[in-house]
Design an enzyme around this catalytic site. Structure first.
Site, mmCIF file in Angstrom:
data_model
loop_
_atom_site.group_PDB
_atom_site.id
_atom_site.type_symbol
_atom_site.label_atom_id
_atom_site.label_comp_id
_atom_site.label_asym_id
_atom_site.label_seq_id
_atom_site.Cartn_x
_atom_site.Cartn_y
_atom_site.Cartn_z
ATOM 1 N N ASP A 1 24.503 53.404 57.948
ATOM 2 C CA ASP A 1 24.404 51.973 57.658
ATOM 3 C C ASP A 1 23.033 51.498 58.123
ATOM 4 O O ASP A 1 22.428 52.111 59.009
ATOM 5 C CB ASP A 1 25.504 51.184 58.399
ATOM 6 C CG ASP A 1 25.763 49.811 57.777
ATOM 7 O OD1 ASP A 1 26.787 49.664 57.079
ATOM 8 O OD2 ASP A 1 24.937 48.893 57.977
ATOM 9 N N ASN B 1 28.084 53.399 48.905
ATOM 10 C CA ASN B 1 28.843 52.141 48.940
ATOM 11 C C ASN B 1 28.048 50.953 49.482
ATOM 12 O O ASN B 1 28.448 49.812 49.273
ATOM 13 C CB ASN B 1 30.090 52.421 49.804
ATOM 14 C CG ASN B 1 30.751 51.182 50.292
ATOM 15 O OD1 ASN B 1 31.447 50.516 49.539
ATOM 16 N ND2 ASN B 1 30.534 50.838 51.559
ATOM 17 N N TYR C 1 23.242 40.698 41.009
ATOM 18 C CA TYR C 1 24.370 41.553 41.402
ATOM 19 C C TYR C 1 24.993 42.186 40.159
ATOM 20 O O TYR C 1 25.273 43.393 40.132
ATOM 21 C CB TYR C 1 25.402 40.701 42.157
ATOM 22 C CG TYR C 1 26.511 41.465 42.821
ATOM 23 C CD1 TYR C 1 26.313 42.127 44.029
ATOM 24 C CD2 TYR C 1 27.794 41.519 42.257
ATOM 25 C CE1 TYR C 1 27.354 42.816 44.653
ATOM 26 C CE2 TYR C 1 28.842 42.194 42.873
ATOM 27 C CZ TYR C 1 28.616 42.839 44.070
ATOM 28 O OH TYR C 1 29.643 43.521 44.689
ATOM 29 N N LYS D 1 25.200 46.138 39.380
ATOM 30 C CA LYS D 1 26.498 46.830 39.319
ATOM 31 C C LYS D 1 26.759 47.436 37.930
ATOM 32 O O LYS D 1 27.363 48.507 37.821
ATOM 33 C CB LYS D 1 27.622 45.882 39.743
ATOM 34 C CG LYS D 1 27.544 45.454 41.217
ATOM 35 C CD LYS D 1 27.635 46.639 42.183
ATOM 36 C CE LYS D 1 27.758 46.215 43.632
ATOM 37 N NZ LYS D 1 27.834 47.358 44.566
ATOM 38 N N THR E 1 36.590 41.218 52.961
ATOM 39 C CA THR E 1 35.586 41.802 53.877
ATOM 40 C C THR E 1 34.624 40.693 54.302
ATOM 41 O O THR E 1 34.707 39.567 53.809
ATOM 42 C CB THR E 1 34.752 42.900 53.185
ATOM 43 O OG1 THR E 1 33.948 42.285 52.164
ATOM 44 C CG2 THR E 1 35.594 44.000 52.569
HETATM 45 N N1 LIG Z 1 34.270 42.902 49.115
HETATM 46 C C1 LIG Z 1 34.377 42.772 47.800
HETATM 47 O O1 LIG Z 1 35.092 41.908 47.287
HETATM 48 C C2 LIG Z 1 33.665 43.704 46.879
HETATM 49 C C3 LIG Z 1 34.016 43.709 45.521
HETATM 50 C C4 LIG Z 1 33.376 44.586 44.659
HETATM 51 C C5 LIG Z 1 32.402 45.434 45.141
HETATM 52 N N2 LIG Z 1 32.072 45.391 46.460
HETATM 53 C C6 LIG Z 1 31.037 46.308 46.893
HETATM 54 O O2 LIG Z 1 31.560 47.094 47.938
HETATM 55 C C7 LIG Z 1 30.495 47.548 48.787
HETATM 56 C C8 LIG Z 1 30.853 47.264 50.224
HETATM 57 O O3 LIG Z 1 31.020 45.870 50.368
HETATM 58 P P1 LIG Z 1 31.834 45.187 51.563
HETATM 59 O O4 LIG Z 1 32.626 44.119 50.953
HETATM 60 O O5 LIG Z 1 32.487 46.222 52.398
HETATM 61 O O6 LIG Z 1 30.612 44.485 52.302
HETATM 62 P P2 LIG Z 1 30.188 44.378 53.823
HETATM 63 O O7 LIG Z 1 29.085 43.380 53.835
HETATM 64 O O8 LIG Z 1 31.389 44.165 54.666
HETATM 65 O O9 LIG Z 1 29.603 45.840 54.116
HETATM 66 C C9 LIG Z 1 28.423 46.287 53.494
HETATM 67 C C10 LIG Z 1 27.684 47.203 54.444
HETATM 68 O O10 LIG Z 1 26.481 47.649 53.792
HETATM 69 C C11 LIG Z 1 25.442 47.629 54.748
HETATM 70 N N3 LIG Z 1 24.138 47.533 54.109
HETATM 71 C C12 LIG Z 1 23.562 46.436 53.546
HETATM 72 N N4 LIG Z 1 22.333 46.731 53.111
HETATM 73 C C13 LIG Z 1 22.118 48.035 53.384
HETATM 74 C C14 LIG Z 1 21.024 48.922 53.191
HETATM 75 N N5 LIG Z 1 19.873 48.514 52.624
HETATM 76 N N6 LIG Z 1 21.145 50.201 53.597
HETATM 77 C C15 LIG Z 1 22.288 50.627 54.177
HETATM 78 N N7 LIG Z 1 23.339 49.835 54.433
HETATM 79 C C16 LIG Z 1 23.267 48.553 54.029
HETATM 80 C C17 LIG Z 1 25.742 46.427 55.626
HETATM 81 O O11 LIG Z 1 25.079 46.504 56.878
HETATM 82 C C18 LIG Z 1 27.255 46.477 55.733
HETATM 83 O O12 LIG Z 1 27.690 47.212 56.861
HETATM 84 C C19 LIG Z 1 29.232 46.830 48.281
HETATM 85 O O13 LIG Z 1 28.518 47.694 47.423
HETATM 86 C C20 LIG Z 1 29.798 45.665 47.477
HETATM 87 O O14 LIG Z 1 28.914 45.214 46.485
HETATM 88 C C21 LIG Z 1 32.674 44.557 47.335
#
Ligand SMILES: NC(=O)c1ccc[n+]([C@@H]2O[C@H](COP(=O)([O-])OP(=O)(O)OC[C@H]3O[C@@H](n4cnc5c(N)ncnc54)[C@H](O)[C@@H]3O)[C@@H](O)[C@H]2O)c1
Length: 256
Positions: A42, A95, A161, A165, A196
């Protein structure tokens, strides 16, 4: 840590980006509970160390490395550490991601567009670029990339975004074709809204509460549900699933 029902990933090594937060952290824990050696990465060292501690507290195996997915050197360094510690790579869960500021396209700052695409799309490309040679050496493997339902449908105010995606799904399909015959499967997941920190930031104004009420399932997704799908896509049970983008949305898109 023993899960008496299922230990699908003993002697397997999984590399996870964005492991310091919601979906990534839960998936790291789920893999460790089923015997995998987890490489948790991360950009936030603190959050990533917290994930590592959670895994260790349960008796799991973990290597925590700080990685910025936009920096190919940090990805390569983490993969070098993976090989040094565990000797191989079996799976990757790409992710890490960030949300965009919701605004109409003409108001999107050029630098902000590049930032989101760089993390959410180029980051997945860079990770796969350096993971795939290790999987080829291994002779088998599975990659799961995190897209979103914003990768299969538009949403208002989601230019950067949504573009990123949709791109992740394209990358996933092409990589799947490039490596299918070599025993490496590449798939994506497309969650809708999952509880989240990202969604807490997104929903500060409560604008998503109406959406929740209208979802067929009547609630947002849970990180455990997303983790379960990722583990399945890495398991032998999904051997015939190649180049797919698995929608995990509680029925949200079924009615469209
Ligand atoms: N939560 C949702 O509803 C949802 C829906 C669809 C897709 N997603 C996708 O799921 C994935 C995880 O999202 P989440 O909801 O767990 O978010 P989150 O913000 O809880 O976790 C994301 C993590 O990615 C890390 N991160 C950010 N930029 C980074 C970088 N440049 N290098 C390495 N790490 C980095 C952050 O520090 C964080 O720990 C993302 O790709 C998000 O787009 C989330």
């Amino acid at each position: 840590m023993k899960n008496s029902q299922k230990m699908r990933f003993e002697n397997k090594v999984v590399f996870i980006t964005g492991a310091g937060g919601g979906i990534g952290r839960e998936t790291a824990l789920a893999f460790a509970r089923e015997g995998a050696s987890v490489v948790a990465t991360d950009i936030s060292e603190k959050a990533n160390q917290e994930t590592a501690k959670l895994i260790e507290d349960e008796g799991g195996k973990v290597l925590a490395v700080t990685v910025d997915v936009t920096d190919s050197k940090s990805i390569q360094e983490a993969l070098n550490q993976t090989i040094a510690k565990y000797g191989k790579l079996d799976f990757a869960f790409n992710n890490a991601g960030v949300e965009n500021k919701v605004e109409p396209l003409h108001e999107v700052d050029e630098e902000e567009f590049k930032r989101v695409v760089n993390i959410d799309l180029t980051g997945v490309f860079l990770c796969m670029k350096y993971q795939l040679p290790l999987l080829l050496k291994n002779g088998s493997g599975s990659i799961v990339n995190t897209a979103s339902i914003a990768g299969v449908t538009g949403f208002t105010g989601g230019a950067s975004y949504g573009a990123a995606k949709h791109g992740v799904i394209g990358l996933t399909k092409t990589a799947a074709l490039d490596y299918a015959a070599k025993g490496i499967r590449v798939n994506a997941i497309c969650p809708s809204v999952v509880e989240t920190e990202m969604i807490k930031r997104y929903n500060k104004d409560g604008s998503m509460d109406a959406l929740k009420a209208n979802l067929p399932i009547g609630r947002f997704g849970r990180v455990e549900e997303i983790a379960a799908a990722v583990l399945w896509l890495c398991s032998d049970e999904s051997e015939f699933i190649v180049g797919q983008s698995l929608i995990l949305d509680g029925g949200q898109l079924a009615g469209f």
